[in-house]
Design a protein around this motif. Structure first.
Motif, short mmCIF file in Angstrom:
data_model
loop_
_atom_site.label_atom_id
_atom_site.label_comp_id
_atom_site.label_asym_id
_atom_site.label_seq_id
_atom_site.Cartn_x
_atom_site.Cartn_y
_atom_site.Cartn_z
N SER A 96 0.82 -1.21 0.00
CA SER A 96 0.00 0.00 0.00
C SER A 96 0.85 1.26 0.00
O SER A 96 0.36 2.35 -0.30
CB SER A 96 -0.94 0.01 1.21
OG SER A 96 -0.22 0.05 2.43
N GLU A 222 -8.20 2.26 2.36
CA GLU A 222 -9.66 2.25 2.28
C GLU A 222 -10.12 0.80 2.20
O GLU A 222 -9.56 0.02 1.41
CB GLU A 222 -10.13 3.02 1.05
CG GLU A 222 -9.79 4.50 1.05
CD GLU A 222 -10.58 5.27 2.08
OE1 GLU A 222 -11.70 4.82 2.41
OE2 GLU A 222 -10.08 6.29 2.56
N ASP A 224 -12.52 -0.68 0.78
CA ASP A 224 -12.93 -1.12 -0.56
C ASP A 224 -11.75 -1.27 -1.52
O ASP A 224 -11.92 -1.81 -2.62
CB ASP A 224 -13.95 -0.13 -1.14
CG ASP A 224 -15.28 -0.18 -0.39
OD1 ASP A 224 -15.56 -1.21 0.25
OD2 ASP A 224 -16.04 0.81 -0.44
N ASN A 225 -10.58 -0.80 -1.12
CA ASN A 225 -9.37 -0.98 -1.94
C ASN A 225 -8.50 -2.12 -1.44
O ASN A 225 -7.50 -2.46 -2.07
CB ASN A 225 -8.53 0.32 -1.94
CG ASN A 225 -9.22 1.45 -2.68
OD1 ASN A 225 -10.00 1.21 -3.60
ND2 ASN A 225 -8.93 2.68 -2.28
N TRP A 228 -7.09 -5.10 -3.64
CA TRP A 228 -6.03 -4.84 -4.61
C TRP A 228 -4.65 -5.17 -4.05
O TRP A 228 -3.70 -5.34 -4.80
CB TRP A 228 -6.07 -3.39 -5.08
CG TRP A 228 -7.28 -3.08 -5.91
CD1 TRP A 228 -8.38 -2.37 -5.55
CD2 TRP A 228 -7.52 -3.50 -7.28
NE1 TRP A 228 -9.29 -2.32 -6.58
CE2 TRP A 228 -8.79 -2.99 -7.65
CE3 TRP A 228 -6.78 -4.24 -8.19
CZ2 TRP A 228 -9.32 -3.22 -8.91
CZ3 TRP A 228 -7.32 -4.47 -9.46
CH2 TRP A 228 -8.58 -3.96 -9.81
N ASN A 237 -10.69 -9.13 -9.38
CA ASN A 237 -11.49 -7.97 -8.97
C ASN A 237 -12.49 -7.50 -10.02
O ASN A 237 -13.55 -7.00 -9.68
CB ASN A 237 -10.57 -6.81 -8.59
CG ASN A 237 -10.20 -6.83 -7.12
OD1 ASN A 237 -10.74 -7.61 -6.35
ND2 ASN A 237 -9.25 -6.00 -6.73
#
Length: 286
Positions: A96, A222, A224-225, A228, A237
């Motif tokens: 990240s 986040e 919702d990320n 990834w 995805n």
């Protein structure tokens, strides 16, 4: 001449040329507060003056290290025992932040037969792994090949062998600034400096106080990320029935099907679920 800044301390800037010859330089202009270890710089070799620095590709914020090619995430098989959920969080922190992780598992001299089976889920997810023993000099040359021609950052939980690895590197590489470093560090009552340590090839590894001693990893992601940053989930995805699928409860979720079929590690998926829920809880508090 072009060089690389390996550390700065006490008003001196230590620059290595392409042959890893170290020069103790003063600095010119107002760039003193703008450059960090890992920055490629222009310096006057004769007068030992650091004149300017080149645009960097990236910058690790804590601690400040520039132009990182790879983050070495070191864990151990035993003492301390390997904890998969902790490795998952370290990998998330690295990815990240925009850096490429390399997993290194130390202390294999203490491992039981078949120990590599524990790590198959990471290989299946697409991660590179190296199994080493710093104490017994097992597979260190293989690891050095992975670190060659790169600026590497070393991280991982306490006790897994990071310091032993760095001591081994310094001893083998006969680091020319070692004596100078000890001299300058005397009486310095500040946070330990960041230093690029020469590897026995063309690579460097950053000894990074702070990043290497994280006890509670605070993930600024986040929810919702999150998927990834799990490579085995990210692959699917855009193939689920619904856009923005969380892979937790939606019908027609391909990831859930892959977990049920054994194509994605159920343990890694469970780790994803737990982290997602914690991130959601954190999001609701704000």
């Amino acid at each position: 001449m072009r060089g690389i800044l390996i550390k700065s301390i006490g008003g001196f800037f230590f620059v290595a040329d392409q042959n890893k010859e170290i020069y103790q330089c003063r600095i010119r202009g107002k760039i003193r507060e703008k450059i960090y270890p890992g920055d490629y710089v222009e310096f006057d070799k004769k007068n030992k003056i650091l004149e300017d620095y080149y645009p960097r590709s990236n910058l690790l914020k804590r601690p400040k290290v520039a132009n990182i090619d790879q983050v070495v995430v070191m864990h151990s098989v035993k003492n301390p025992d390997f904890t998969p959920s902790l490795l998952d969080r370290f990998l998330l922190l690295v990815e990240s932040s925009g850096f490429e992780p390399l997993i290194v598992i130390n202390k294999i001299d203490q491992a039981e037969a078949g120990f590599k089976d524990t790590f198959e889920e990471y290989k299946k997810a697409g991660y590179q792994l190296d199994f080493i023993s710093v104490k017994e000099n097992i597979n260190l040359n293989q690891l050095f090949d992975r670190l060659n021609n790169k600026i590497n950052v070393l991280t991982g939980p306490s006790g897994v062998g990071k310091s032993s690895f760095l001591n081994k590197v310094i001893e083998d590489a006969e680091l020319k600034t070692a004596a100078v470093s000890k001299k300058l560090k005397k009486g310095v009552h500040t946070t330990r400096m960041v230093e690029l340590i020469s590897l026995p090839n063309k690579g460097w590894v950053a000894d990074t106080p702070g990043f290497s001693s994280i006890s509670k990893i605070n993930l600024e992601i986040e929810p919702d990320n999150l998927s990834w940053y799990f490579p085995e989930l990210a692959e699917y995805n855009n193939h689920c029935k619904f856009n923005g699928c969380s892979h937790l409860h939606e019908p027609g979720c391909l990831v859930q099907q892959k977990v049920e079929n054994g194509e994605i590690s159920a343990r890694r998926y469970q780790s994803y679920q737990q982290i997602y829920n914690k991130l959601k809880e954190k999001e609701r508090k704000y």
